[in-house]
Design a protein around this motif. Structure first.
Motif, PDB file in Angstrom:
ATOM      1  N   GLY A 205      33.069  35.967  36.879  1.00  0.00           N
ATOM      2  CA  GLY A 205      33.407  36.288  35.500  1.00  0.00           C
ATOM      3  C   GLY A 205      34.525  37.302  35.405  1.00  0.00           C
ATOM      4  O   GLY A 205      35.435  37.173  34.576  1.00  0.00           O
ATOM      5  N   ALA A 206      34.463  38.319  36.262  1.00  0.00           N
ATOM      6  CA  ALA A 206      35.509  39.346  36.260  1.00  0.00           C
ATOM      7  C   ALA A 206      36.852  38.745  36.637  1.00  0.00           C
ATOM      8  O   ALA A 206      37.892  39.101  36.069  1.00  0.00           O
ATOM      9  N   LEU A 207      36.847  37.832  37.595  1.00  0.00           N
ATOM     10  CA  LEU A 207      38.098  37.196  38.016  1.00  0.00           C
ATOM     11  C   LEU A 207      38.699  36.383  36.878  1.00  0.00           C
ATOM     12  O   LEU A 207      39.924  36.345  36.710  1.00  0.00           O
ATOM     13  N   LEU A 208      37.854  35.753  36.074  1.00  0.00           N
ATOM     14  CA  LEU A 208      38.337  35.013  34.912  1.00  0.00           C
ATOM     15  C   LEU A 208      39.034  35.939  33.912  1.00  0.00           C
ATOM     16  O   LEU A 208      40.143  35.664  33.459  1.00  0.00           O
ATOM     17  N   VAL A 209      38.359  37.042  33.573  1.00  0.00           N
ATOM     18  CA  VAL A 209      38.900  37.955  32.564  1.00  0.00           C
ATOM     19  C   VAL A 209      40.180  38.613  33.049  1.00  0.00           C
ATOM     20  O   VAL A 209      41.182  38.676  32.330  1.00  0.00           O
ATOM     21  N   ILE A 210      40.159  39.117  34.275  1.00  0.00           N
ATOM     22  CA  ILE A 210      41.329  39.824  34.800  1.00  0.00           C
ATOM     23  C   ILE A 210      42.485  38.849  35.019  1.00  0.00           C
ATOM     24  O   ILE A 210      43.651  39.170  34.733  1.00  0.00           O
ATOM     25  N   GLY A 211      42.174  37.655  35.515  1.00  0.00           N
ATOM     26  CA  GLY A 211      43.222  36.657  35.678  1.00  0.00           C
ATOM     27  C   GLY A 211      43.863  36.294  34.348  1.00  0.00           C
ATOM     28  O   GLY A 211      45.085  36.173  34.240  1.00  0.00           O
TER      29      GLY A 211
END
Length: 297
Positions: A205-211
């Motif tokens: 989830g964090a990778l989605l938001v930061i990406g």
């Protein structure tokens, strides 16, 4: 691959290496720096230029003290390595090996660490064992379970930890693991669970938001995440979709906080919001006590 918006926003790249994206700022000049350009300072990392300026401003006594007491410069070369990622993998693998020891010892290790919500509440079992909320991420049901989770952690952590920094990455991992346990408590109270899947989904989830924040192409990540979520709902798969969803929601929330509090002056706000997330998750654990009709058995 990345979008045109990402390419145009130079704040997403190291100012000394324009082809390297990063999520870490120099604590003095606030420019983006990649792991190679990061030197650990007293209150965070600084870039090579600020380091030189700082050294020039030192008095002879300060320079002498630094040579005597400071860490060797070689240590700073490892600042960008995903040490937290490797450490979590090593600890988890060690615990898994302990659970394989015959003679009852391995079973005792797993029995002491897995998560079963009733063990959290004296009202239900006459005891309280809160450490299980996090230690559940250390025990797994088999070699494929631990192998796939640690492979995912290795793949995501190598990219995400250098972007966030070690402290923020570890906080993200632990809060996501806690979020998975809280979701199991509320949505499947009597189900015992093992595994780091909640924490792993938090990293997804964090990778989605930061990406998305830096303008990267996140279609591939979203597809993999969607497939893994769907698998949890397919009958016959012994997967705790509750932990997946809980970890994912917390990971999305924590990453959103990170992207909105990047500035050094917002550090206090960032810490306060992260504490609030942790406190909110702990507060949800009181639902079975005060509102038992709301939990799902």
């Amino acid at each position: 691959m990345s979008t045109q918006e990402f390419q145009r926003n130079r704040d997403n790249f190291c100012y000394r290496h324009p082809d390297r994206q990063s999520f870490v700022l120099c604590q003095r000049c606030l420019r983006t720096i990649c792991p190679e350009c990061q030197t650990q300072g007293a209150v965070g990392v600084i870039c090579p230029e600020c380091l030189r300026d700082q050294q020039k401003a030192q008095s002879p006594a300060q320079k002498k003290a630094e040579r005597r007491w400071s860490r060797p410069r070689a240590v700073s070369a490892s600042a960008g390595r995903p040490i937290v990622t490797y450490s979590i993998i090593a600890i988890t693998a060690f615990v898994f090996l302990l659970t394989l020891i015959p003679g009852g010892f391995g079973g005792a290790v797993q029995d002491a660490l897995y998560y079963w919500a009733p063990l959290l509440y004296p009202e239900f079992r006459g005891t309280s064992q809160p450490w299980r909320l996090l230690t559940v991420a250390l025990v797994h049901s088999g070699i494929w379970h631990v192998g796939l989770n640690m492979l995912a952690l290795w793949m995501i952590g190598r990219s995400l930890e250098p972007l966030l920094g070690r402290g923020r990455f570890l906080t993200l991992y632990l809060l996501s693991a806690l979020g998975g346990s809280v979701a199991v408590t509320l949505l499947s109270f009597t189900t015992p669970v093992v595994g780091a899947s909640g924490a792993i989904f938090g990293l997804f989830g964090a990778l989605l938001v930061i990406g998305r924040h830096i303008g990267a192409n996140i279609a591939g990540i979203a597809l993999v995440l969607g497939i893994n979520l769907v698998i949890g709902f397919i009958p016959g798969f012994n997967v705790s979709w509750q932990a997946h969803v809980g970890g994912l929601v917390v990971g999305l929330l924590v990453a959103f906080i990170y992207t909105r509090t990047r500035a050094v002056r917002q550090r206090g706000l960032q810490i306060g919001l992260l504490v609030a997330v942790g406190a909110g998750l702990v507060a949800l654990l009181f639902v079975p006590v005060f509102f038992p009709a709301l939990i799902i058995l």
